[in-house]
Design a protein around this motif. Structure first.
Motif, PDB file in Angstrom:
ATOM      1  N   MET A 259       0.825  -1.211   0.000  1.00 27.79           N
ATOM      2  CA  MET A 259       0.000   0.000   0.000  1.00 27.79           C
ATOM      3  C   MET A 259       0.862   1.266   0.000  1.00 27.79           C
ATOM      4  O   MET A 259       0.568   2.243  -0.701  1.00 27.79           O
ATOM      5  CB  MET A 259      -0.927   0.010   1.218  1.00 27.79           C
ATOM      6  N   ALA A 260       1.937   1.246   0.785  1.00 29.44           N
ATOM      7  CA  ALA A 260       2.833   2.409   0.816  1.00 29.44           C
ATOM      8  C   ALA A 260       3.418   2.656  -0.576  1.00 29.44           C
ATOM      9  O   ALA A 260       3.458   3.797  -1.056  1.00 29.44           O
ATOM     10  CB  ALA A 260       3.938   2.205   1.839  1.00 29.44           C
ATOM     11  N   ALA A 261       3.849   1.584  -1.214  1.00 30.97           N
ATOM     12  CA  ALA A 261       4.419   1.727  -2.555  1.00 30.97           C
ATOM     13  C   ALA A 261       3.357   2.241  -3.530  1.00 30.97           C
ATOM     14  O   ALA A 261       3.642   3.080  -4.395  1.00 30.97           O
ATOM     15  CB  ALA A 261       4.973   0.394  -3.030  1.00 30.97           C
TER      16      ALA A 261
ATOM     17  N   ASP B  65       0.776   4.177  -2.853  1.00 35.41           N
ATOM     18  CA  ASP B  65       0.614   5.613  -2.620  1.00 35.41           C
ATOM     19  C   ASP B  65       1.781   6.399  -3.194  1.00 35.41           C
ATOM     20  O   ASP B  65       1.597   7.446  -3.821  1.00 35.41           O
ATOM     21  CB  ASP B  65       0.488   5.891  -1.117  1.00 35.41           C
ATOM     22  N   GLY B  66       2.987   5.891  -2.964  1.00 40.44           N
ATOM     23  CA  GLY B  66       4.169   6.588  -3.473  1.00 40.44           C
ATOM     24  C   GLY B  66       4.146   6.695  -4.988  1.00 40.44           C
ATOM     25  O   GLY B  66       4.413   7.756  -5.554  1.00 40.44           O
ATOM     26  N   MET B  67       3.793   5.599  -5.648  1.00 38.26           N
ATOM     27  CA  MET B  67       3.746   5.623  -7.110  1.00 38.26           C
ATOM     28  C   MET B  67       2.674   6.578  -7.611  1.00 38.26           C
ATOM     29  O   MET B  67       2.889   7.311  -8.585  1.00 38.26           O
ATOM     30  CB  MET B  67       3.475   4.210  -7.647  1.00 38.26           C
TER      31      MET B  67
ATOM     32  N   LEU C 145       1.524   9.251  -6.148  1.00 39.22           N
ATOM     33  CA  LEU C 145       1.995  10.610  -5.940  1.00 39.22           C
ATOM     34  C   LEU C 145       2.980  11.023  -7.017  1.00 39.22           C
ATOM     35  O   LEU C 145       2.868  12.079  -7.627  1.00 39.22           O
ATOM     36  CB  LEU C 145       2.691  10.702  -4.593  1.00 39.22           C
ATOM     37  N   ARG C 146       3.967  10.166  -7.244  1.00 41.43           N
ATOM     38  CA  ARG C 146       4.978  10.475  -8.240  1.00 41.43           C
ATOM     39  C   ARG C 146       4.336  10.610  -9.611  1.00 41.43           C
ATOM     40  O   ARG C 146       4.780  11.416 -10.428  1.00 41.43           O
ATOM     41  CB  ARG C 146       6.042   9.376  -8.255  1.00 41.43           C
TER      42      ARG C 146
ATOM     43  N   ALA D 127       1.563  11.958 -10.229  1.00 43.11           N
ATOM     44  CA  ALA D 127       0.989  13.296 -10.342  1.00 43.11           C
ATOM     45  C   ALA D 127       2.048  14.320 -10.737  1.00 43.11           C
ATOM     46  O   ALA D 127       1.744  15.310 -11.397  1.00 43.11           O
ATOM     47  CB  ALA D 127       0.341  13.702  -9.016  1.00 43.11           C
TER      48      ALA D 127
ATOM     49  N   PHE E 102       5.563  13.432 -11.908  1.00 41.10           N
ATOM     50  CA  PHE E 102       6.532  13.042 -12.929  1.00 41.10           C
ATOM     51  C   PHE E 102       5.879  12.537 -14.211  1.00 41.10           C
ATOM     52  O   PHE E 102       6.552  12.189 -15.167  1.00 41.10           O
ATOM     53  CB  PHE E 102       7.490  11.973 -12.381  1.00 41.10           C
TER      54      PHE E 102
ATOM     55  N   GLU F 224       4.307   9.723 -15.161  1.00 38.84           N
ATOM     56  CA  GLU F 224       4.536   8.395 -15.708  1.00 38.84           C
ATOM     57  C   GLU F 224       3.183   7.768 -16.033  1.00 38.84           C
ATOM     58  O   GLU F 224       2.179   8.053 -15.378  1.00 38.84           O
ATOM     59  CB  GLU F 224       5.298   7.538 -14.690  1.00 38.84           C
TER      60      GLU F 224
ATOM     61  N   ARG G 295       5.312  -1.977 -12.988  1.00 37.02           N
ATOM     62  CA  ARG G 295       6.301  -1.884 -11.928  1.00 37.02           C
ATOM     63  C   ARG G 295       5.738  -2.421 -10.608  1.00 37.02           C
ATOM     64  O   ARG G 295       6.422  -3.107  -9.853  1.00 37.02           O
ATOM     65  CB  ARG G 295       6.716  -0.424 -11.760  1.00 37.02           C
TER      66      ARG G 295
END
Lengths: 204, 204
Positions: A168-170, A172-174, A176-177, A179, A181, A183, A191
Motif C-alpha cells: 500500500m505504501a508503494a 501511494d508513493g507511485m 503521488l509520483r 501526479a 513526474f 509516468e 512496476r
DNA sequence: ACCTGAACACCGTTCAAGT
DNA sequence: ACCTGAACACCGTTCAAGT
C-alpha cells in the motif's frame, strides 16, 4: 396531534442532494485548477448556488476536499471485492493498482492527491478518517494474501499484514509520483506487479 | 576608471544572506503551523524584515516552499555518499531510509512533505526540479545496486534501475504516510529493510 | 541599492434580509 | 426552512516614499 402545523421539513432528501451537487461541482473545479487555485465563488457558480447556501452544507472549504477524499471509496471498494475473487492474487493486485493509477488519467485528479495529503497533515479529523480507511484496505489485502497462502498459491515468506502495508505504501508513493513526474498508468502497474511478485513470491 | 563613482554593489553577499535568512524563518514557521496556515507577515516577523523586502528576494509565497524543498539536498546527498561506501547494500539503504524518516521526527517537517507535493502538482517548474533530483537519486541508487551485483553481494534478479525506482516510490509513500498516520521512523525503516531484502535478494 | 509600511486586491466566511 | 448577495476580515502582493 392531527392537523397540527406546517411541514417541519420540506424535503428530507434535499440536504443530501445539495451536498452531492456541491461536491460534484467542487470536484470538477479542483481537478481543473487545483484546490488552492479554485475559489469558492467558482464552485458556487458551477453548482448554481450562492456562497451562503454552500456554507449551510459545508463549514469550510477544507471540509469539501475532505469529503471528496473520503468519497473515493466506491471504486476502491469494487476493486477490493474483485481481489477476493481473484484466483491469481498477483493479477488481482496488479489490476487494483492499474485501476488506482488509471482513475487519475486524462483528468488531473492525480493533482488532487497531493492536496488531500497536505490537508490531512493539518486536519486531524481528515487524517483520522484516512487512517481508518487505510487500515480497512490493508486488512482486506492481508486477508487476500492469507487466503492465497492457504491455497499455497504463494509462499508464506512474509507476515501478510506487513506485506500488505508495504504494498500500500508503494502504491501511494507511485500514485503521488505519477501526479508530478507524469509516468503512465500502464508502466506504473507493470512496476507494481514486479514489486508484488518479489514481495509475495508466488509458486509457479 | 579610477576614483570613478559610488560602489555599485554595497555587499555582493547580501542577497544570498537575505535569502537564507528568509528561508530559515519560513522553514521554522511552516514546520510549526504548516504552509497554508503561515502568513507572510509571520515569516517577516520571524526574519525581522518587511514584506516589501521579502518580495525583493522571492516572487511569491509558493517560491519559498519550492526553495525549501530543493534545499533538502544536503542530508540526502550525504546519505547517498555513505551508500556507495557501504559494503552491505541493504544496510546502507536501510540507513538511508532511516535518516529520511528521522529527519522529520520531533518537529513537524513531515507535514511539509504533503505541501511540497501539492505545490509541485500545480507548479511545473518545481515539478521539473523535483523530477531532476529524483532522477539523479535513482541513478545513484541504481549504480550502487549494479556495484553490489558485480561483487555478487546480491542476485541480479531485477534490472537495477527498476529496483531503484520501486524502492524510491516506496520510500516516498512511507514518508507521506508517516506524516498522516504517525508511524515511528524505526518501524518504517524496519519495513523498508524488509522490502529491500525481498526486492534485492542478497546472497547470505 | 535596499528598505519600510501603508494601501490594494482578492477571497473565505458571515449575516441581515427575503421567500 | 432555505436561500441570496452585499459586507467583513484577512492576507498575499505592490508601490510610493525614504535612506
Amino acid at each position: 396531534m392531527p392537523g397540527d402545523s406546517m411541514p417541519r421539513i420540506a424535503d428530507p432528501a434535499l440536504p443530501e442532494r445539495r451536498r452531492a451537487q456541491i461536491l460534484e461541482a467542487a470536484r470538477a473545479c479542483f481537478q481543473e485548477h487545483g484546490f488552492r487555485q479554485t475559489t469558492i465563488e467558482e464552485v458556487c457558480a458551477q453548482a448554481r448556488i450562492s456562497p451562503g447556501a454552500l456554507y449551510r452544507y459545508f463549514a469550510a472549504k477544507a471540509d469539501i476536499v475532505a469529503a471528496i477524499a473520503l468519497d473515493a471509496r466506491s471504486d476502491a471498494e469494487a476493486a477490493l471485492d474483485r481481489l477476493n475473487g481473484a484466483a491469481q492474487l498477483i493479477d488481482g493486485l496488479t489490476e487494483l493498482a492499474h485501476a488506482f493509477f488509471a482513475a487519475c488519467d486524462n483528468n488531473r485528479e492525480a493533482a488532487l492527491i497531493g492536496d488531500v495529503w497536505a490537508e490531512a497533515a493539518h486536519d486531524p479529523l481528515l487524517a483520522k478518517a484516512l487512517s481508518e480507511r487505510a487500515k480497512t484496505t490493508t486488512a482486506r489485502i492481508a486477508a487476500a494474501i492469507n487466503h492465497a497462502q492457504r491455497d499455497s498459491e504463494i509462499y508464506p515468506a512474509l507476515a501478510s499484514a506487513e506485506a500488505a502495508e508495504i504494498l500500500m505504501a508503494a502504491l501511494d508513493g507511485m500514485a503521488l509520483r505519477r501526479a508530478i513526474f507524469w509516468e503512465g498508468p500502464a508502466e506504473l502497474a507493470r512496476r507494481f506487479r514486479l514489486l508484488a511478485l518479489h514481495i509475495l513470491k508466488p509458486k509457479r
